[in-house]
Design a protein around this motif. Structure first.
Motif, PDB file in Angstrom:
ATOM      1  N   PHE A 287       0.862  -1.179   0.000  1.00 41.73           N
ATOM      2  CA  PHE A 287       0.000   0.000   0.000  1.00 41.73           C
ATOM      3  C   PHE A 287       0.902   1.232   0.000  1.00 41.73           C
ATOM      4  N   GLU A 288       0.694   2.133  -0.922  1.00 47.15           N
ATOM      5  CA  GLU A 288       1.583   3.292  -1.112  1.00 47.15           C
ATOM      6  C   GLU A 288       3.038   2.833  -1.199  1.00 47.15           C
ATOM      7  N   ASP A 289       3.265   1.687  -1.827  1.00 49.51           N
ATOM      8  CA  ASP A 289       4.563   1.104  -2.162  1.00 49.51           C
ATOM      9  C   ASP A 289       5.336   0.467  -1.014  1.00 49.51           C
ATOM     10  N   THR A 290       5.100   0.839   0.236  1.00 46.60           N
ATOM     11  CA  THR A 290       5.974   0.319   1.296  1.00 46.60           C
ATOM     12  C   THR A 290       5.275  -0.122   2.570  1.00 46.60           C
ATOM     13  N   SER A 291       3.980   0.030   2.658  1.00 46.06           N
ATOM     14  CA  SER A 291       3.340  -0.248   3.943  1.00 46.06           C
ATOM     15  C   SER A 291       2.010  -0.957   3.752  1.00 46.06           C
ATOM     16  N   GLY A 292       1.347  -1.173   4.870  1.00 44.41           N
ATOM     17  CA  GLY A 292      -0.032  -1.633   4.851  1.00 44.41           C
ATOM     18  C   GLY A 292      -0.942  -0.428   4.955  1.00 44.41           C
ATOM     19  N   GLY A 293      -2.211  -0.674   5.113  1.00 43.41           N
ATOM     20  CA  GLY A 293      -3.142   0.431   5.211  1.00 43.41           C
ATOM     21  C   GLY A 293      -4.372   0.059   6.007  1.00 43.41           C
ATOM     22  N   VAL A 294      -5.202   1.070   6.210  1.00 43.35           N
ATOM     23  CA  VAL A 294      -6.498   0.916   6.860  1.00 43.35           C
ATOM     24  C   VAL A 294      -7.518   1.606   5.972  1.00 43.35           C
ATOM     25  N   MET A 295      -8.621   0.914   5.691  1.00 37.86           N
ATOM     26  CA  MET A 295      -9.695   1.450   4.862  1.00 37.86           C
ATOM     27  C   MET A 295     -10.910   1.720   5.741  1.00 37.86           C
ATOM     28  N   ALA A 296     -11.600   2.826   5.460  1.00 36.66           N
ATOM     29  CA  ALA A 296     -12.827   3.171   6.174  1.00 36.66           C
ATOM     30  C   ALA A 296     -14.013   3.039   5.224  1.00 36.66           C
ATOM     31  N   TYR A 297     -15.086   2.449   5.733  1.00 31.53           N
ATOM     32  CA  TYR A 297     -16.336   2.320   4.993  1.00 31.53           C
ATOM     33  C   TYR A 297     -17.467   2.857   5.853  1.00 31.53           C
ATOM     34  N   GLU A 298     -18.382   3.583   5.214  1.00 35.20           N
ATOM     35  CA  GLU A 298     -19.614   3.951   5.882  1.00 35.20           C
ATOM     36  C   GLU A 298     -20.616   2.828   5.637  1.00 35.20           C
ATOM     37  N   LEU A 299     -21.364   2.464   6.647  1.00 37.04           N
ATOM     38  CA  LEU A 299     -22.396   1.443   6.508  1.00 37.04           C
ATOM     39  C   LEU A 299     -23.710   2.169   6.281  1.00 37.04           C
ATOM     40  N   LEU A 300     -24.272   2.017   5.078  1.00 38.98           N
ATOM     41  CA  LEU A 300     -25.482   2.723   4.706  1.00 38.98           C
ATOM     42  C   LEU A 300     -26.464   1.731   4.097  1.00 38.98           C
ATOM     43  N   ASP A 301     -27.571   1.499   4.769  1.00 38.10           N
ATOM     44  CA  ASP A 301     -28.598   0.549   4.319  1.00 38.10           C
ATOM     45  C   ASP A 301     -28.004  -0.826   4.012  1.00 38.10           C
ATOM     46  N   GLY A 302     -27.104  -1.285   4.858  1.00 35.11           N
ATOM     47  CA  GLY A 302     -26.503  -2.599   4.693  1.00 35.11           C
ATOM     48  C   GLY A 302     -25.391  -2.673   3.665  1.00 35.11           C
ATOM     49  N   LYS A 303     -25.062  -1.568   3.034  1.00 31.63           N
ATOM     50  CA  LYS A 303     -24.004  -1.520   2.013  1.00 31.63           C
ATOM     51  C   LYS A 303     -22.789  -0.794   2.574  1.00 31.63           C
ATOM     52  N   LEU A 304     -21.591  -1.240   2.142  1.00 30.48           N
ATOM     53  CA  LEU A 304     -20.349  -0.582   2.546  1.00 30.48           C
ATOM     54  C   LEU A 304     -19.975   0.451   1.489  1.00 30.48           C
ATOM     55  N   ILE A 305     -19.872   1.706   1.913  1.00 25.40           N
ATOM     56  CA  ILE A 305     -19.501   2.817   1.037  1.00 25.40           C
ATOM     57  C   ILE A 305     -18.076   3.239   1.387  1.00 25.40           C
ATOM     58  N   GLU A 306     -17.145   3.074   0.441  1.00 23.72           N
ATOM     59  CA  GLU A 306     -15.739   3.393   0.693  1.00 23.72           C
ATOM     60  C   GLU A 306     -15.578   4.887   0.968  1.00 23.72           C
ATOM     61  N   LYS A 307     -14.901   5.198   2.080  1.00 27.04           N
ATOM     62  CA  LYS A 307     -14.682   6.589   2.475  1.00 27.04           C
ATOM     63  C   LYS A 307     -13.229   7.027   2.340  1.00 27.04           C
ATOM     64  N   GLY A 308     -12.301   6.103   2.353  1.00 23.05           N
ATOM     65  CA  GLY A 308     -10.909   6.473   2.195  1.00 23.05           C
ATOM     66  C   GLY A 308      -9.987   5.513   2.910  1.00 23.05           C
ATOM     67  N   ALA A 309      -8.710   5.590   2.552  1.00 20.85           N
ATOM     68  CA  ALA A 309      -7.697   4.724   3.144  1.00 20.85           C
ATOM     69  C   ALA A 309      -6.493   5.550   3.540  1.00 20.85           C
ATOM     70  N   MET A 310      -5.797   5.058   4.558  1.00 21.92           N
ATOM     71  CA  MET A 310      -4.563   5.705   4.990  1.00 21.92           C
ATOM     72  C   MET A 310      -3.515   4.638   5.247  1.00 21.92           C
TER      73      MET A 310
END
Length: 153
Positions: free
Chosen positions: A88-111
């Motif tokens: 992730f970003e060439d050298t590390s891992g990451g964490v992804m955030a999702y909003e839970l909306l009506d049972g669906k995961l909406i991607e909000k961003g990763a760091m």
């Protein structure tokens, strides 16, 4: 002898009550993180029947690399997932955030995390901070969840 008969009668009544076919099934959405180096593609959503224990209706909820650990926010409005990788970003891992909306995961961003292969997430009780720990290097990263980089623009 009387206590055995009373116990048997009570058990019989409980069994009959449990066999009632008109009982409503309590269904819940269940999210499962996976490793994606095989047939898996990310985070899956299943239906969980609390009365029978059955898992049904498996669907891909989010395509993401190695979401081996997932965690909900205290109010269950967000789901956070590790990206257990070193690329992730060439050298590390990451964490992804999702909003839970009506049972669906909406991607909000990763760091990116400080270390590669993040394997665990914890969210503070007030929902303001997230900590991720990594296998490779034994590092920990703490994120402010108020950071604007968590939100798509």
């Amino acid at each position: 002898m009387k206590s055995r008969i009373a116990t048997s009668v009570c058990l019989g009544i409980l069994l009959l009550m449990g066999c009632n076919s008109n009982v409503e099934h309590e269904m819940y959405d269940l999210y499962v993180g996976t490793y994606t180096d095989g047939d898996s593609n990310g985070i899956y959503q299943l239906k969980f029947n609390a009365n029978t224990g059955a898992l049904t209706d498996k669907q891909l909820a989010a395509t993401i690399e190695n979401p081996s650990y997932i965690k909900f926010s205290p109010d269950n409005s967000m789901l956070y997932s590790v990206l257990e990788t070193d690329s992730f970003e060439d050298t590390s891992g990451g964490v992804m955030a999702y909003e839970l909306l009506d049972g669906k995961l909406i991607e909000k961003g990763a760091m990116a995390t400080v270390g590669a292969h993040p394997c665990h997430i914890a969210v503070s009780d007030d929902g303001q901070y997230l900590a991720a720990s990594s296998y490779t290097g034994g590092n920990a990263t703490i994120f402010s969840l108020d950071d604007s980089r968590w939100v798509d623009e």
